[in-house]
Design an enzyme around this catalytic site. Structure first.
Site, PDB file in Angstrom:
ATOM      1  N   HIS A  13       0.873  -1.176   0.000  1.00  0.00           N
ATOM      2  CA  HIS A  13       0.000   0.000   0.000  1.00  0.00           C
ATOM      3  C   HIS A  13       0.915   1.232   0.000  1.00  0.00           C
ATOM      4  O   HIS A  13       2.028   1.183   0.542  1.00  0.00           O
ATOM      5  CB  HIS A  13      -0.835  -0.031   1.285  1.00  0.00           C
ATOM      6  N   ASP A  35       2.946  -4.564   7.749  1.00  0.00           N
ATOM      7  CA  ASP A  35       1.672  -3.864   7.619  1.00  0.00           C
ATOM      8  C   ASP A  35       0.572  -4.905   7.827  1.00  0.00           C
ATOM      9  O   ASP A  35       0.351  -5.767   6.967  1.00  0.00           O
ATOM     10  CB  ASP A  35       1.586  -3.234   6.221  1.00  0.00           C
ATOM     11  N   GLN A  39      -4.497  -5.599   6.608  1.00  0.00           N
ATOM     12  CA  GLN A  39      -5.407  -6.549   5.953  1.00  0.00           C
ATOM     13  C   GLN A  39      -5.365  -7.936   6.571  1.00  0.00           C
ATOM     14  O   GLN A  39      -6.112  -8.807   6.126  1.00  0.00           O
ATOM     15  CB  GLN A  39      -5.064  -6.651   4.458  1.00  0.00           C
ATOM     16  N   LYS A  71     -10.737  -0.955   9.265  1.00  0.00           N
ATOM     17  CA  LYS A  71     -10.840  -2.195   8.481  1.00  0.00           C
ATOM     18  C   LYS A  71     -11.410  -3.323   9.326  1.00  0.00           C
ATOM     19  O   LYS A  71     -11.550  -4.444   8.846  1.00  0.00           O
ATOM     20  CB  LYS A  71      -9.456  -2.610   7.982  1.00  0.00           C
ATOM     21  N   CYS A 118      -4.733   2.443  -3.742  1.00  0.00           N
ATOM     22  CA  CYS A 118      -3.501   2.950  -3.102  1.00  0.00           C
ATOM     23  C   CYS A 118      -2.326   1.987  -3.287  1.00  0.00           C
ATOM     24  O   CYS A 118      -1.479   1.846  -2.395  1.00  0.00           O
ATOM     25  CB  CYS A 118      -3.709   3.227  -1.610  1.00  0.00           C
TER      26      CYS A 118
END
Lengths: 89, 311
Positions: B24, B101, B104, B127, B271
């Site tokens: 991202h 990261d 997700q 999210k 993104c």
């Protein structure tokens, strides 16, 4: 005297290489906006009764019955505003 | 926060930061900004055409110059799950830190930061059913203690004293050292409630529900001749995200078409422009599933998708 702002809720630049612009019409004015556009632009295709493929002054664009329109390859805000003035007013 | 707090105080000329090309933008841009300030080099690891990480390339680019390796646990475009433990081990063997990261992965599956041995992990509240504007940043205590504050003011201050017309400032202890300003109280309460809710559901149940819907949708999407699904075909390698395109239509047209039927989806780069350039795509539409989606809703999505066959 009516202005573009009477019809347009917001204008969004899309994210992607296409550099499209999405024009969102005000909910209470969307039917009137679409009607005005259909009177002035040339209808190239009508898809599933909800997408209108149109051209106007050499500019191709799509209008959706939900009250949104996608313009492709518009150079800048001024050009878009001139198109909207000519189509809506 | 890692790029600014840890990066600005630990990186310099000759150092390297390794980032994958499936990230991202939020895991690319802060490094690009801080690299211009400190003069370190950013190396980018390749991604295969199906969206999976090129592990050989990533590992071959880790060297003694590498100070930190940065990788998303799960791609926000394809849903591809990365073996961050494997990459973290290679990074640590070379004396580098590992940043993950988790935006997700955390909302969709069990993640044990200690088992994975990550140095840093960040994820967003919005999210995972929480309000916008709140998220979580995890770091190993010994690393965080050596880092300077990221921003100044409020909770991060221990003391501001005056002596001979000069102020002397000291920082609060962890975690407040990194919590400048007035806290986002409402956001934190909302995030806490979201975490409790997901824990009560059970993350294994969340994952299996998403996997079921993804499998069902992926198989049925093959019936649509105008539709191309991007990313790996092996569903065991991914979570509940299906990026796709429709022949002859831009992703924005696809999203607006679905909008007419009350089906919402994201269109564009999501993104993650570099990944789209690898896929040679101008953009993509993205169907994604979560705990609130049902098979009936997937059926509705597929019904609308099949209308493209008539266009």
């Amino acid at each position: 005297m009516a202005t573009v702002d009477d019809y347009v809720s917001r204008i969004e630049g899309t994210c992607g290489a296409e550099s499209d612009v999405i024009v969102v019409f005000k909910y209470e004015k969307k039917d009137e906006a679409i009607s005005n556009i259909l009177k002035k632009a040339t209808l190239k295709n009508k898809i599933a009764g909800i997408i209108f493929e149109l051209t106007f002054q050499g500019q191709s664009f799509r209008v959706y019955s939900t009250g949104k329109a996608i313009f492709r390859g518009v150079k800048n805000k001024q050009e878009l505003n001139e198109l909207l003035v000519a189509l809506l007013l | 926060m890692v790029a600014y707090s840890w990066g600005l105080s630990n990186l310099g000329k000759g150092d390297e930061v390794l980032v994958s090309l499936m990230e991202h933008h939020s895991n690319i841009v802060p490094w690009e900004i801080t690299a211009k300030i400190k003069g370190f080099t950013i190396k980018y690891a390749n991604v295969h055409p199906d969206g999976t990480l090129d592990y050989d390339d990533f590992e071959s680019k880790i060297s003694k110059k590498t100070k930190i390796a940065c990788l998303s646990h799960v791609s926000n475009v394809t849903g591809v799950i990365n073996d961050v433990k494997r990459i973290g081990k290679v990074a640590h063997d070379n004396g580098a830190l590992m940043l993950v990261d988790g935006a997700q992965s955390m909302p969709h599956m069990k993640v044990n930061v200690q088992d994975l041995d990550m140095d840093f992990l960040a994820f967003s509240g919005h999210k995972m059913l929480a309000p916008t504007g709140i998220g979580v940043f995890y770091g190993k205590k010994e690393v965080l203690e050596k880092m300077p504050p990221f921003m100044g003011g409020g909770e991060m201050i221990k003391e501001v004293s005056v002596s001979q017309g000069q102020c002397s400032v000291s920082w609060n202890e962890l975690p407040w050292k990194f919590e400048a300003g007035t806290p986002n109280i409402g956001g934190a309460i909302g995030l806490g409630a979201a975490v409790k809710y997901l824990e009560a559901l059970g993350m294994d149940n969340v994952l299996s529900h998403e996997k079921e819907l993804t499998k069902y949708a992926s198989e049925r999407m093959k019936e649509c001749s105008k539709v191309t699904v991007y990313g790996p075909s092996d569903l065991s390698k991914k979570l509940g995200i299906i990026p796709f395109g429709v022949k002859g239509l831009s992703s924005h047209d696809v999203a607006l078409f679905f909008d007419n039927y009350g089906v919402m989806m994201r269109s564009g780069y999501h993104c993650a422009q570099p990944l789209h350039e690898i896929f040679k795509l101008e953009s993509s539409a993205r169907a994604s599933f979560y705990i609130y989606n049902t098979q009936q809703e997937v059926d509705r999505f597929l019904e609308v998708l099949k209308e493209f066959e008539q266009l």
